[in-house]
Design an enzyme around this catalytic site. Structure first.
Site, PDB file in Angstrom:
ATOM      1  N   HIS A 291       0.824  -1.208   0.000  1.00 19.61           N
ATOM      2  CA  HIS A 291       0.000   0.000   0.000  1.00 19.61           C
ATOM      3  C   HIS A 291       0.858   1.256   0.000  1.00 19.61           C
ATOM      4  CE1 HIS A 291       0.181   1.038   4.347  1.00 19.61           C
ATOM      5  NE2 HIS A 291       0.161  -0.249   4.573  1.00 19.61           N
ATOM      6  N   ASP A 303       5.999   0.907   6.873  1.00 21.88           N
ATOM      7  CA  ASP A 303       4.552   0.725   6.666  1.00 21.88           C
ATOM      8  C   ASP A 303       4.057   1.823   5.739  1.00 21.88           C
ATOM      9  OD1 ASP A 303       1.965  -0.171   6.903  1.00 21.88           O
ATOM     10  OD2 ASP A 303       1.674   0.587   8.928  1.00 21.88           O
ATOM     11  N   GLU A 337      -4.950   2.022   2.545  1.00 25.45           N
ATOM     12  CA  GLU A 337      -5.052   0.784   3.346  1.00 25.45           C
ATOM     13  C   GLU A 337      -5.282   1.121   4.806  1.00 25.45           C
ATOM     14  OE1 GLU A 337      -3.644  -2.397   6.030  1.00 25.45           O
ATOM     15  OE2 GLU A 337      -2.784  -0.408   5.771  1.00 25.45           O
ATOM     16  N   GLU A 338      -4.530   2.125   5.283  1.00 27.90           N
ATOM     17  CA  GLU A 338      -4.529   2.409   6.726  1.00 27.90           C
ATOM     18  C   GLU A 338      -5.905   2.800   7.254  1.00 27.90           C
ATOM     19  OE1 GLU A 338      -2.297   1.541   8.529  1.00 27.90           O
ATOM     20  OE2 GLU A 338      -0.354   1.732   7.576  1.00 27.90           O
ATOM     21  N   ASP A 365       3.149  -6.245   3.412  1.00 26.03           N
ATOM     22  CA  ASP A 365       2.766  -5.138   4.311  1.00 26.03           C
ATOM     23  C   ASP A 365       3.064  -5.498   5.760  1.00 26.03           C
ATOM     24  OD1 ASP A 365       1.701  -2.847   5.425  1.00 26.03           O
ATOM     25  OD2 ASP A 365      -0.369  -3.555   5.343  1.00 26.03           O
TER      26      ASP A 365
END
Lengths: 478, 478
Positions: A291, A303, A337-338, A365
Site C-alpha cells: 500500500h 509501513d 489501506e490504513e 505489508d
C-alpha cells in the site's frame, strides 16, 4: 524437508476430507510440473540472486521517504505519493502503468494534548486515533476508569463507565509473526464504540505496540451509527505504566484531554498499477501488492514504503528478462489501506469481472524483516504441488509453510471471491515497536533484509507466472 | 588483579614523578591500613550484599518519577521535587535533613515546530535547547547550511553563514564510558554563539544522542554577552538523516522554524542534604551526591532519578548500622545541574570554609547501568593505598581504575579546591539513547543494575568514612 513432509500430510488429510468437493480441472501431472519447475526454478533462482545483489528496493523506499514522506490518505501528500509512484514506475519501464481512482475518507489529526491533573500532575504523550472526533474546544476533564482488556470494558456496568475517560491497558506481546497485535487491536478499533455505549466521555488506550518508547501508536478506529462519537486516542506505553504507578497509590485519577482532530469527508486517491505483460497468458494475473498510503507521523518507511519497494523491485527484475513469463505480473500499490483497506476493496470491486483470471495474489505489508515462510491459500488438493513449485525458495531462507494464508490486508477479501493468495511471512519481531509512530523512518530498514524480500517475491512471482498447477477452487472457510 | 597491578605501576610511576611535591602528612602505615581494611571490608561487603537484595533504590526512583516526574529547575515541579526529597529523606530517618537555597535560571520551553519547506515539504521533530530564545512570532524561514562539526562552522566564512539556519550534523559515537558525548556536545552548548557571530538566523543541530528514535535531545546551550542571541534547537537523528537525503538531491534546502521558548529570569531552588553523622570524626565528610532537577520532557528517571535513588539508598544502609563509621556521610541532592551545575557551584561556595573537611566526594549522574570501574583523584602517593582500601569492591564487578576521576558534574569543581573525588563509572552504552529526551522514563532502569550501583556506593562510602589514608594534596592539573 520436514516442513514439506508435514505439509504433504496435511494436504493428503485435507484431500481425504474435501477432495470430493473438487469440480474444476486440476493439473495433477507430476512429471510435467517437475519438468517445468526445473527450468523455471533455474530462472527464478537467478532472479533471486540478482535481487540479493540489487539496491533498487532500498533506493525506492529511500526516494519515497525522502521525497514524499508521510502520505496520509486523502491529503495532498497522498497525491504526491501517487505522482511519485506513476513517475517511478514509468521510469522503470514497465509495460503498463496506470491509476484507478478511489474515494477515501479524509481526516486531519490536529493537536492531541493530555495530562494527569491529579493525584500527580504530569503531562502524557498521546496521539489521536485515526478517524477520531475532537473534544470540545476547552477539552475534557474527567476521572479515568482502567480495564485490562476490551472484553472487560464490554463486561463493565454502565454506571462505572458513565462520565469517565476509559483507559484500556491491554499489553501487546512481541512475536515473530506479530500475532500479539490481533489480540489487542480491538481496543483501538472498537474501544470507542463500546466505551460510548456505556456513557464514557472519551477513550485513551495503551498503545497497540511492543516498544518502550515514549511515542504513542496511532491507527484507525471506528464509530457506529447509533452510538455517540467520543474522542479516541492512544498513549505511549511508558505513560500507561506511569498511570498504573499512580493507580497503585490512588484509584481516583483525573485526566485532561484536548483534541482537535476532524473528519473532512471524502477525497480522491488512486490505486497505482504497473504490469509486466505475460507472453502467453497475458490475461491471467499474478498480483503482488503493497500500500502506498501511510500514517502521518513517521515517513512510512516500514509501513509500507518497504512493501512498495519490494514488489516494485521484484517486478522490475522480471520486466528486464529477455523472455517474459506466461502470465502477467501486476504490481498494485493500493490507496488508503490504513484507513480501512479502502484501495483493496475498491480494487476487488473494480476488477470483479477479472478476478477469475487472477491466478494468485500476495501483499507485502509487514515491514522489512526477512521472509522466513511462505504460506498459501489454494485448493487443498493443489497445496503440495504448489509448494513443490516454489521449493527452491528454501535456498534463501524461506520455509514452506501452511495452506492458511491471508495474503495481506488489501488482498484479504480475495479468497472469498475465489482468488488464491499467498503470504510471504516476514520476521516482524520489531515491527510493532515502530508501527504507526513517528519512529517509522528509513533507518529502521536493513537493506540486506529488504533485498532478501525482493528475492523471495521475484522467485514467487516468476514461479506463479509460469505455474501449470490449477489452484482453484479454494476450500470454503468454516 | 590485572587492574590492580597496573594501577599500582601507574601509582609508582606517578610517585617517582610527583612524590617530591608532597608536603602534608600521609598515613603510610600499610599494616594499620590493612588491619582496618579487613574489619571495614567485612562490614562494607555485608552492606553491599544487603544492597543487592534491597528494592529501596528502585522504590525511590519509582516514587520520584510517578509522584513528581519532570522537574525542570526553577519550575513548580522543581519545588515539588525538593519537598519530595525532604519528605522521603526524613522518613528514612537520616540524622540530619536540610536544604540550602540556590538561585537558578528559569526558562520555559514553549512550542518548537520546524519543517522543510523545499525541495520536499516534510515536518521535522525538534526540541528547543535549554535557555534558547524564541523566534519572532511568525517564525523564521531560511536556507540551511550544513556543517560536519562545530569546528567546521568556526572555520566557515561569514558570507556562507549569514542569513541562514546552521545545521551541525556531528554524529555522537556510542561508547561504554560515554566519551562520544564530550566530542559532540560543543555543537549544542557553543553552536548558537559561533553561528550568531557569523550572522546566522538560528541553529538546529543533529541531536547529541546515540539512538535512532524520532525524538530530539534537549540540553543546555549558552549565549555570550556581545553576540546576538539566536534561537537554538536540536532535531532527531532520523530527521538529520532525512535532511542529508535531501541534500544529496538539492543543496538548497529551506527550513521553517517557530519557537516560543522564553527566559524567565531567576528563581529559587534548593540543594537538599541528608547526613549520617560520623561517630568519631563527625566534622569530616564523605560526600555522595546526585542531582534532583531534570529536563522537562521525560520523567527524569535515568537523569538523574537513578542517582538520587542510588546515593540515598546507600546512605540509608549506613544510617541503619548499629555503629556508624568514623566520618559523616553527606548525601547532597543538587539543584539545577542541567542548567549549568548551578547547585554544585552553589554548594562549593556555601561550604567553602568546610571543604578542607571533605575527605572525598562522588556524584552518581550517568543513569542506572552497572558500575564497572572505580577511579579516584587523590594524592598520587596515596592512590594505590586507597585502591587497596576498596579492593573488595571487585567482588561486585567493579574494577580498580585510574587516578584521573572527575567525580561527576556537580563535584567536578572540587578537585581544584583541593577536595579528592572518585568516579564510580557506570556502563553508559545506552545512556545517550535516552538522555534529555521524552524517553527518559522508569522502564529504562533495570532494578538489578540499580541495586548493584547501591552496593558499589555503600561499599565506597563506608570504606571512605573509615579510611585512615591521607588523600591530599591532589596533583595539580597541567
Amino acid at each position: 524437508m520436514k516442513n514439506y513432509k508435514s505439509a504433504s500430510l496435511i494436504a493428503l488429510f485435507t484431500l481425504v476430507l474435501f477432495g470430493c468437493q473438487q469440480t474444476t480441472k486440476i493439473n495433477n501431472d507430476p512429471i510435467k510440473a517437475t519438468i517445468n519447475n526445473s527450468e523455471d526454478a533455474k530462472i527464478s533462482q537467478q532472479l533471486a540472486q540478482q535481487a540479493l545483489q540489487s539496491n533498487l528496493a532500498y533506493d525506492l523506499v529511500e526516494s519515497l521517504t525522502v521525497e514524499v514522506g508521510p502520505r496520509l490518505a486523502g491529503t495532498d501528500k497522498d497525491l504526491q505519493a501517487v505522482d511519485w509512484a506513476i513517475h517511478n514506475l514509468k521510469s522503470l519501464g514497465f509495460d503498463k502503468v496506470y491509476k484507478e481512482s478511489v474515494q477515501v475518507p479524509a481526516w486531519s489529526r490536529g493537536k492531541a494534548v493530555a495530562s494527569i491533573v491529579s493525584p500527580f500532575e504530569q503531562p502524557l504523550v498521546i496521539t489521536a486515533l485515526g478517524g477520531s472526533v475532537s473534544t470540545p474546544e476547552k477539552g475534557i476533564q474527567a476521572p479515568i476508569i482502567r480495564f485490562d482488556t476490551l472484553s472487560d470494558l464490554i463486561a463493565a456496568s454502565n454506571k462505572d463507565v458513565e462520565g469517565k475517560i476509559v483507559f484500556i491497558d491491554h499489553q501487546t506481546e512481541k512475536h515473530k509473526d506479530g500475532r500479539g497485535y490481533g489480540i489487542t487491536v480491538g481496543a483501538r478499533s472498537k474501544g470507542a464504540v463500546e466505551a460510548a455505549k456505556k456513557g464514557a466521555m472519551a477513550i485513551v488506550i495503551r498503545s497497540i505496540g511492543t516498544d518502550h518508547d515514549r511515542m504513542a501508536h496511532t491507527g484507525m478506529m471506528r464509530y457506529q451509527e447509533d452510538v455517540p462519537k467520543i474522542p479516541a486516542a492512544a498513549m505511549s506505553i511508558p505513560d500507561a505504566e506511569l498511570i498504573n504507578g499512580m493507580l497503585k497509590r490512588d484509584p481516583n485519577i483525573i485526566m485532561s484531554l484536548n483534541m482537535s482532530s476532524k473528519n473532512l469527508g471524502v477525497a480522491t486517491s488512486y490505486n497505482v498499477i504497473a504490469e509486466v505483460t505475460g507472453h502467453s497468458k497475458p490475461e491471467e494475473i499474478v498480483l503482488i501488492g503493497a500500500h502506498l498510503d501511510s500514517w502521518d507521523e513517521g515517513t512510512g518507511a516500514i509501513d509500507d514504503g518497504a512493501g512498495v519497494a519490494i514488489v516494485t523491485a521484484a517486478a522490475k527484475l522480471i520486466q528486464d528478462l529477455p523472455k517474459k513469463p506466461a502470465r502477467t505480473i501486476r504490481v498494485v500499490l493500493y490507496a488508503a489501506e490504513e484507513v480501512g483497506l479502502v484501495g483493496g476493496k475498491a480494487y476487488a470491486a473494480e476488477h470483479s469481472e477479472e478476478l477469475s483470471k487472477h491466478y494468485i495474489a500476495a501483499e507485502s505489508d509487514f515491514g522489512a524483516g526477512p521472509v522466513y515462510q511462505i504460506d498459501f491459500n489454494v485448493a487443498p488438493t493443489s497445496f503440495s504441488q504448489i509448494q513443490h513449485q516454489v521449493s527452491a525458495i528454501t535456498q534463501i531462507g524461506v520455509a514452506l509453510g501452511t495452506n492458511t494464508a491471508s495474503g495481506g490486508p488489501d488482498v484479504s477479501m480475495l479468497p472469498k471471491l475465489g482468488v488464491p493468495v499467498a503470504s510471504l511471512k516476514q520476521d516482524g519481531t520489531d515491527y510493532f515497536d515502530y508501527h504507526h509512530t513517528p519512529n517509522d523512518t528509513l533507518d529502521k530498514i536493513d537493506p540486506k533484509a529488504l533485498a532478501q524480500n525482493v528475492a523471495a517475491y521475484v522467485h514467487f512471482a516468476y514461479m506463479m507466472a509460469q505455474s501449470e498447477v490449477e489452484l482453484r477452487p479454494l476450500q470454503p472457510k468454516n
